[in-house]
Write a protein that holds these residues in place. Structure first.
Motif, PDB file in Angstrom:
ATOM      1  N   TYR A 104       0.811  -1.209   0.000  1.00 21.32           N
ATOM      2  CA  TYR A 104       0.000   0.000   0.000  1.00 21.32           C
ATOM      3  C   TYR A 104       0.848   1.265   0.000  1.00 21.32           C
ATOM      4  O   TYR A 104       0.316   2.373  -0.150  1.00 21.32           O
ATOM      5  N   CYS A 105       2.163   1.131   0.170  1.00 24.44           N
ATOM      6  CA  CYS A 105       3.060   2.290   0.157  1.00 24.44           C
ATOM      7  C   CYS A 105       3.515   2.646  -1.252  1.00 24.44           C
ATOM      8  O   CYS A 105       4.250   3.608  -1.438  1.00 24.44           O
ATOM      9  N   LEU A 123      -5.172   2.406  -7.041  1.00 23.19           N
ATOM     10  CA  LEU A 123      -6.115   1.454  -7.635  1.00 23.19           C
ATOM     11  C   LEU A 123      -7.032   0.868  -6.571  1.00 23.19           C
ATOM     12  O   LEU A 123      -8.256   0.802  -6.751  1.00 23.19           O
ATOM     13  N   LEU A 124      -6.455   0.452  -5.457  1.00 19.85           N
ATOM     14  CA  LEU A 124      -7.269  -0.115  -4.376  1.00 19.85           C
ATOM     15  C   LEU A 124      -8.236   0.909  -3.814  1.00 19.85           C
ATOM     16  O   LEU A 124      -9.383   0.587  -3.485  1.00 19.85           O
ATOM     17  N   ASP A 125      -7.782   2.155  -3.720  1.00 19.36           N
ATOM     18  CA  ASP A 125      -8.636   3.225  -3.200  1.00 19.36           C
ATOM     19  C   ASP A 125      -9.809   3.482  -4.133  1.00 19.36           C
ATOM     20  O   ASP A 125     -10.944   3.696  -3.679  1.00 19.36           O
ATOM     21  N   PHE A 148     -12.007  -1.002   0.289  1.00 19.25           N
ATOM     22  CA  PHE A 148     -11.437  -0.842   1.629  1.00 19.25           C
ATOM     23  C   PHE A 148     -12.312   0.025   2.506  1.00 19.25           C
ATOM     24  O   PHE A 148     -12.411  -0.191   3.711  1.00 19.25           O
ATOM     25  N   ALA A 149     -12.967   1.025   1.912  1.00 18.07           N
ATOM     26  CA  ALA A 149     -13.858   1.886   2.689  1.00 18.07           C
ATOM     27  C   ALA A 149     -15.182   1.195   2.981  1.00 18.07           C
ATOM     28  O   ALA A 149     -15.728   1.315   4.082  1.00 18.07           O
ATOM     29  N   VAL A 161      -6.000   3.806   2.361  1.00 18.84           N
ATOM     30  CA  VAL A 161      -6.029   2.345   2.333  1.00 18.84           C
ATOM     31  C   VAL A 161      -5.363   1.775   3.581  1.00 18.84           C
ATOM     32  O   VAL A 161      -5.868   0.818   4.199  1.00 18.84           O
ATOM     33  N   GLY A 162      -4.230   2.347   3.980  1.00 18.87           N
ATOM     34  CA  GLY A 162      -3.545   1.878   5.190  1.00 18.87           C
ATOM     35  C   GLY A 162      -4.386   2.080   6.434  1.00 18.87           C
ATOM     36  O   GLY A 162      -4.441   1.209   7.305  1.00 18.87           O
TER      37      GLY A 162
END
Length: 281
Positions: free
Chosen positions: A47-48, A55-57, A62-63, A186-187
């Motif tokens: 995620y860093c 992309l994940l966001d 994740f939310a 994301v983190g």
């Protein structure tokens, strides 16, 4: 079964030809808890990389559904590690993973970096907190296992040997790690998921422990608060004490299979084909 029978079995195997068996014995008998934690922090590392976190966001998973996102990843990876990529279940898991990834435009370098964390983070965790050190055949078994998974995913330019892949891993982090808001979002969502597993009054302690386990490049890339020296000492000391205690406990006689456990997102069980985000994500 003696305390080191699993290790004796691993010593008798070929790290390339028997990689699936080595990973199964190591991760399901001797290091089940450690492997799970190491792979959780392996994902934290990915995620860093802003292109990965962005992309994940964007998917919103994740939310909206952090526990399901965790369970889906956990189960697909566990299907591979526990049953092997040559098994019917392993082939289904690979097919499902490729279907999910095929919906997104993911750079090959990002694929390659994520794959490298699955090789090296369990090994690095073991160096710091394992109840016994992994032997060379074990470490090479991890490399050959995930190299073959990567090939079956269509990932290009996978290094042919362990040292070259580790060099790639280090160089990619130095070149790509930097702070972005998507990293933080994301983190933070993942951190809050881990904190939600503990009783509510302990959530601040869980967050502090997570920070204490992250190295400085991760703290900076997430924009997380730096842990106090005392908290780092308490967390690392606790893990080292755990390792010393485990050396004297009886050996595990049955494999600990995460694919056989109850998962919050699938209380009635799951099928491999339903894992992953909805088609609209």
């Amino acid at each position: 079964m003696g305390k080191f029978d699993i290790l004796d079995q691993i010593r008798s195997l070929d790290p390339e030809e028997d990689a699936q068996r080595i990973v199964f014995l190591s991760s399901c008998y001797d290091f089940p808890w450690d492997t799970t934690r190491a792979l959780e922090f392996a994902l934290f590392r990915t995620y860093c990389v802003p292109s990965i976190s962005a992309l994940l966001d964007r998917t919103g998973e994740f939310a909206a559904r952090p526990q399901k996102r965790y369970d889906d990843t956990d189960l697909i990876v566990s299907e591979l590690m526990e049953w092997g990529y040559d098994s019917a279940r392993g082939r289904r898991a690979l097919r499902r993973m490729n279907q999910i990834h095929g919906r997104f435009n993911i750079p090959n370098g990002d694929f390659l970096y994520v794959l490298s964390t699955f090789v090296f983070e369990p090994i690095r965790w073991n160096v710091r907190w394992g109840w016994r050190p992994m032997i060379e055949k074990e470490r090479l078994g991890y490399f050959y296992f995930w190299r073959e998974v990567g090939r079956r995913m269509g990932i290009r330019d996978i290094p042919d040997d362990y040292p070259a892949f580790e060099r790639f891993n280090r160089q990619y982090e130095r070149a790509q790690f930097r702070f972005e808001e998507s990293n933080r979002r994301v983190g933070s969502a993942t951190r809050e998921l881990f904190a939600s597993w503990a009783p509510k009054p302990l959530a601040p302690l869980v967050r502090a422990a997570i920070y204490a386990l992250l190295d400085e490049p991760l703290i900076e890339a997430f924009g997380f608060p730096r842990p106090s020296p005392l908290m780092r000492a308490l967390v690392t000391g606790s893990l080292r004490l755990r390792a010393r205690v485990l050396r004297f406990l009886p050996p595990r006689r049955k494999p600990r299979l995460r694919t056989g456990m109850r998962h919050p997102s699938y209380p009635e069980g799951y099928t491999i084909e339903e894992l992953g985000p909805p088609e609209s994500a």
